[in-house]
Write a protein that holds these residues in place. Structure first.
Motif, PDB file in Angstrom:
ATOM      1  N   LYS A  49      -0.764   5.995   6.382  1.00 17.53           N
ATOM      2  CA  LYS A  49       0.249   5.988   5.173  1.00 17.53           C
ATOM      3  C   LYS A  49      -0.312   5.537   4.018  1.00 17.53           C
ATOM      4  N   GLU A  50      -1.020   4.289   4.085  1.00 16.69           N
ATOM      5  CA  GLU A  50      -1.672   3.816   2.941  1.00 16.69           C
ATOM      6  C   GLU A  50      -2.846   4.827   2.511  1.00 16.69           C
ATOM      7  N   GLN A  51      -3.413   5.336   3.370  1.00 15.29           N
ATOM      8  CA  GLN A  51      -4.771   6.431   3.155  1.00 15.29           C
ATOM      9  C   GLN A  51      -4.186   7.608   2.263  1.00 15.29           C
ATOM     10  N   LEU A  52      -2.905   8.128   2.935  1.00 12.25           N
ATOM     11  CA  LEU A  52      -2.115   9.050   2.166  1.00 12.25           C
ATOM     12  C   LEU A  52      -1.668   8.711   0.574  1.00 12.25           C
ATOM     13  N   VAL A  53      -1.037   7.516   0.736  1.00  9.88           N
ATOM     14  CA  VAL A  53      -0.422   7.161  -0.809  1.00  9.88           C
ATOM     15  C   VAL A  53      -1.583   7.196  -1.477  1.00  9.88           C
ATOM     16  N   LYS A  54      -2.815   6.440  -1.155  1.00 13.91           N
ATOM     17  CA  LYS A  54      -4.069   6.346  -2.208  1.00 13.91           C
ATOM     18  C   LYS A  54      -4.796   7.668  -2.513  1.00 13.91           C
ATOM     19  N   ALA A  55      -4.798   8.686  -1.693  1.00 14.51           N
ATOM     20  CA  ALA A  55      -5.254   9.949  -1.890  1.00 14.51           C
ATOM     21  C   ALA A  55      -4.333  10.435  -2.912  1.00 14.51           C
ATOM     22  N   PHE A  56      -2.982  10.526  -2.570  1.00 13.98           N
ATOM     23  CA  PHE A  56      -2.121  11.219  -3.447  1.00 13.98           C
ATOM     24  C   PHE A  56      -2.071  10.720  -4.855  1.00 13.98           C
ATOM     25  N   THR A  57      -2.106   9.417  -4.994  1.00 12.82           N
ATOM     26  CA  THR A  57      -2.198   8.573  -6.315  1.00 12.82           C
ATOM     27  C   THR A  57      -3.359   9.007  -7.045  1.00 12.82           C
ATOM     28  N   GLU A  58      -4.618   8.981  -6.386  1.00  8.61           N
ATOM     29  CA  GLU A  58      -5.614   9.329  -7.293  1.00  8.61           C
ATOM     30  C   GLU A  58      -5.787  10.958  -7.582  1.00  8.61           C
ATOM     31  N   ASP A  59      -5.316  11.709  -6.669  1.00  9.82           N
ATOM     32  CA  ASP A  59      -5.698  13.176  -6.869  1.00  9.82           C
ATOM     33  C   ASP A  59      -4.483  13.831  -7.407  1.00  9.82           C
ATOM     34  N   THR A 101       1.352  20.074  14.501  1.00 14.28           N
ATOM     35  CA  THR A 101       2.760  19.801  14.191  1.00 14.28           C
ATOM     36  C   THR A 101       2.390  18.387  13.468  1.00 14.28           C
ATOM     37  N   SER A 102       3.405  17.803  12.757  1.00 16.00           N
ATOM     38  CA  SER A 102       3.233  16.819  11.940  1.00 16.00           C
ATOM     39  C   SER A 102       4.644  16.108  11.690  1.00 16.00           C
ATOM     40  N   LEU A 103       4.929  14.722  11.758  1.00 22.33           N
ATOM     41  CA  LEU A 103       5.895  14.122  11.327  1.00 22.33           C
ATOM     42  C   LEU A 103       5.194  12.666  10.489  1.00 22.33           C
ATOM     43  N   LEU A 104       5.667  12.517   9.122  1.00 23.01           N
ATOM     44  CA  LEU A 104       5.064  11.492   8.335  1.00 23.01           C
ATOM     45  C   LEU A 104       6.000  10.110   8.763  1.00 23.01           C
ATOM     46  N   ARG A 105       7.071   9.994   9.089  1.00 21.36           N
ATOM     47  CA  ARG A 105       7.843   8.801   9.154  1.00 21.36           C
ATOM     48  C   ARG A 105       7.303   7.855  10.263  1.00 21.36           C
ATOM     49  N   THR A 106       6.771   8.435  11.351  1.00 13.73           N
ATOM     50  CA  THR A 106       6.397   7.727  12.618  1.00 13.73           C
ATOM     51  C   THR A 106       4.752   7.477  12.550  1.00 13.73           C
ATOM     52  N   ARG A 107       4.125   7.963  11.324  1.00 12.94           N
ATOM     53  CA  ARG A 107       2.579   7.585  11.001  1.00 12.94           C
ATOM     54  C   ARG A 107       2.418   6.125  10.908  1.00 12.94           C
ATOM     55  N   ASP A 108       1.251   5.555  11.277  1.00 11.06           N
ATOM     56  CA  ASP A 108       0.813   4.326  11.294  1.00 11.06           C
ATOM     57  C   ASP A 108       0.493   3.783   9.733  1.00 11.06           C
ATOM     58  N   LYS A 109       0.501   2.413   9.657  1.00 13.31           N
ATOM     59  CA  LYS A 109       0.487   1.935   8.440  1.00 13.31           C
ATOM     60  C   LYS A 109      -0.757   2.477   7.634  1.00 13.31           C
ATOM     61  N   GLU A 110      -2.071   2.247   8.301  1.00 11.52           N
ATOM     62  CA  GLU A 110      -3.098   2.762   7.872  1.00 11.52           C
ATOM     63  C   GLU A 110      -3.247   4.240   7.390  1.00 11.52           C
ATOM     64  N   GLY A 149       0.724  -1.087  -0.019  1.00 10.13           N
ATOM     65  CA  GLY A 149      -0.053   0.081   0.063  1.00 10.13           C
ATOM     66  C   GLY A 149       0.583   1.129   0.043  1.00 10.13           C
ATOM     67  N   TYR A 150       2.064   1.077   0.006  1.00  9.45           N
ATOM     68  CA  TYR A 150       2.952   2.439   0.112  1.00  9.45           C
ATOM     69  C   TYR A 150       3.594   2.751  -1.259  1.00  9.45           C
ATOM     70  N   LEU A 151       3.245   1.751  -2.233  1.00  7.87           N
ATOM     71  CA  LEU A 151       3.640   1.727  -3.526  1.00  7.87           C
ATOM     72  C   LEU A 151       2.869   2.743  -4.356  1.00  7.87           C
ATOM     73  N   MET A 152       3.488   3.296  -5.500  1.00 10.94           N
ATOM     74  CA  MET A 152       2.821   4.098  -6.449  1.00 10.94           C
ATOM     75  C   MET A 152       3.508   3.818  -7.680  1.00 10.94           C
ATOM     76  N   PRO A 153       2.714   3.820  -8.822  1.00 13.17           N
ATOM     77  CA  PRO A 153       3.326   3.614 -10.178  1.00 13.17           C
ATOM     78  C   PRO A 153       4.124   4.908 -10.656  1.00 13.17           C
ATOM     79  N   VAL A 154       5.219   4.580 -11.483  1.00 10.67           N
ATOM     80  CA  VAL A 154       5.989   5.549 -12.039  1.00 10.67           C
ATOM     81  C   VAL A 154       5.271   6.351 -13.132  1.00 10.67           C
ATOM     82  N   PRO A 155       5.085   7.638 -13.032  1.00 10.66           N
ATOM     83  CA  PRO A 155       4.476   8.349 -14.030  1.00 10.66           C
ATOM     84  C   PRO A 155       5.015   7.958 -15.397  1.00 10.66           C
ATOM     85  N   ASN A 156       4.102   7.982 -16.412  1.00 13.89           N
ATOM     86  CA  ASN A 156       4.373   7.972 -17.907  1.00 13.89           C
ATOM     87  C   ASN A 156       5.758   8.812 -18.207  1.00 13.89           C
TER      88      ASN A 156
END
Length: 331
Positions: A274-284, A263-272, A104-111
Motif C-alpha cells: 500500500k505504501e508503494q502504491l500511494v507513493k507511485a500515485f502521489t508522484e505520477d 484478481t485483485s483486492l486492495l483492502r487486504t494488501r500488506d502495508k509495504e 505512508g498511506y497519506l497524501m497531500p490534498v491537491p491545491n
C-alpha cells in the motif's frame, strides 16, 4: 468522538451514529481529524456481514478520508506536521471524527481542492491506478473495457487510461451514466441492459477486441468478456456484483485466446504494498489534480450526506443510481 456504527449485520436501518473512544496514533501513525469520508461497496458488504475488516483494522466503516493532521505518533519521520491538509487510504475507520493512519498511506490534498472532493479520491483512484498499472501493466494505445463506467472507480479509471495514452471503453446501465463516462473521456460506451456489449466492443475495435478488462461484475459477464477480449488480453476481476459462479467452458475459451485472469483486492494488501502504491500515485498522478495541468484529473462527487444520514447514503448506493462518489461529511 462520533462514528458510523452497527451492532449486528443487516440492512441500512441497522446503522446509527455512536460515541466511541477517540483513537491514539501508534508507532509511525498519524491522527487525522476527518472532514469527509466516502462510501464504497466494501462498506455495504461489511455492514451486511460479508466483508469483515482485516485483522488489526478498525471495525468502523470507511476506507478513505480527508481532513487535517491532528497528532503524530512516535517514530513518525517528520513528513507531516499538525495542520496539514491530507487524504488517506484506510483499512477502516474513516466514517468517524478521527482516524489513525500509517504515515505512508497519506497524501497531500491537491491545491484548490475541497475536503469533499479530496475524500472522493483515495480508495477509488488508488484502486483504479493499481488495477491498470500494478496488475494490468497498461501500455500506450491499448484498449481498456471498464465495467460500471460511472462508478467512482470507473470514472477514475477512464481518466487514468487517458493519462496513460490508452483508449477507455465503458459499460453502464443508463444513458445518464454513459454521458457522464463520455464527459470523463470514454471513447465509447454501451448500455449493458439493452445491448450486447461484447458485440458493440468488437464492432468499435473492428473485430480485434480489448487488451484489458476491468471487471467488478464477475460471473454473469464471463462469456461476453471473453467474446471481446483480444488474444493475449488481461481480464482483471476486482469485484463480484453478480456473484462468483461460472457455468460453461471458461478455461477452454481462455486458453484459445492465450488470455489471463488476474484478481485483485486492495483492502487486504500488506502495508509495504500500500505504501508503494500511494507513493507511485502521489508522484505520477497527483500533480494532475492541481489547476492548470493538462490533462486535468477530477474526482466526481455524486452527493454529500452528513454522518447522521449514513443510512440514507447506504440506501442511495444500494439503489445503484449514483454517478461518481457518495461522500459523508463529518459534523
Amino acid at each position: 468522538m462520533l462514528a458510523a456504527y452497527f451492532d449486528c449485520p443487516g440492512g441500512p436501518e441497522n446503522l446509527y451514529v455512536k460515541e466511541v473512544m477517540k483513537p491514539h496514533p501508534g508507532e509511525g501513525e498519524v491522527l487525522v481529524k476527518v472532514s469527509a469520508s466516502a462510501l464504497n461497496r466494501a462498506d455495504l458488504l461489511q455492514r451486511r456481514g460479508k466483508y469483515p475488516a482485516p485483522t488489526g483494522a478498525s471495525d468502523i466503516l470507511g476506507l478513505e478520508a480527508a481532513g487535517i493532521v491532528a497528532g503524530l505518533g512516535p517514530g513518525c519521520r517528520s513528513r507531516w506536521k499538525i495542520g496539514d491538509a491530507v487524504m488517506a487510504l484506510l483499512s477502516g475507520g474513516g466514517q468517524a471524527e478521527y482516524v489513525t493512519v500509517p504515515e505512508g498511506y497519506l497524501m497531500p490534498v491537491p491545491n484548490d481542492m475541497t475536503f469533499i472532493q479530496a475524500a472522493a479520491i483515495p480508495e477509488a483512484w488508488l484502486t483504479a491506478f493499481q488495477l491498470l498499472h500494478f496488475v494490468g501493466n497498461i501500455q500506450k494505445g491499448e484498449r481498456v473495457l471498464i465495467h460500471a463506467g460511472a462508478s467512482g472507480v470507473g470514472l477514475a479509471a477512464i481518466q487514468l487510461v487517458r493519462l496513460a495514452k490508452a483508449i477507455p471503453i465503458v459499460t453502464a446501465g443508463t444513458q445518464d451514466k454513459l454521458k457522464a463516462a463520455a464527459n470523463a473521456g470514454a471513447a465509447a460506451g454501451f448500455n449493458y441492459k439493452n445491448e450486447d456489449f461484447s458485440e458493440k466492443v468488437l464492432a468499435f475495435t473492428q473485430g480485434s477486441g480489448v487488451d484489458v478488462i476491468l471487471d467488478c461484475v464477475g460471473g454473469s459477464y464471463w462469456e461476453k468478456n471473453l467474446n471481446c477480449l483480444s488474444t493475449d488480453g488481461r481480464w482483471i476481476i476486482y469485484g463480484l456484483l453478480s456473484g462468483g459462479q461460472v457455468h460453461g467452458d471458461l478455461l477452454a475459451r481462455l486458453l484459445s485466446k492465450r488470455a489471463s485472469i488476474h484478481t485483485s483486492l486492495l483492502r487486504t494488501r500488506d502495508k509495504e504494498y500500500k505504501e508503494q502504491l500511494v507513493k507511485a500515485f502521489t508522484e505520477d498522478v497527483l500533480p494532475y489534480f492541481s489547476g492548470g495541468t493538462s490533462p486535468h484529473l477530477q474526482p466526481v462527487v455524486d452527493s454529500v450526506y452528513s454522518l447522521h444520514e449514513i443510512a440514507e447514503a447506504h440506501r442511495s448506493m444500494e439503489e445503484n443510481k449514483n454517478i461518481g462518489k457518495i461522500v459523508i461529511k463529518m459534523p
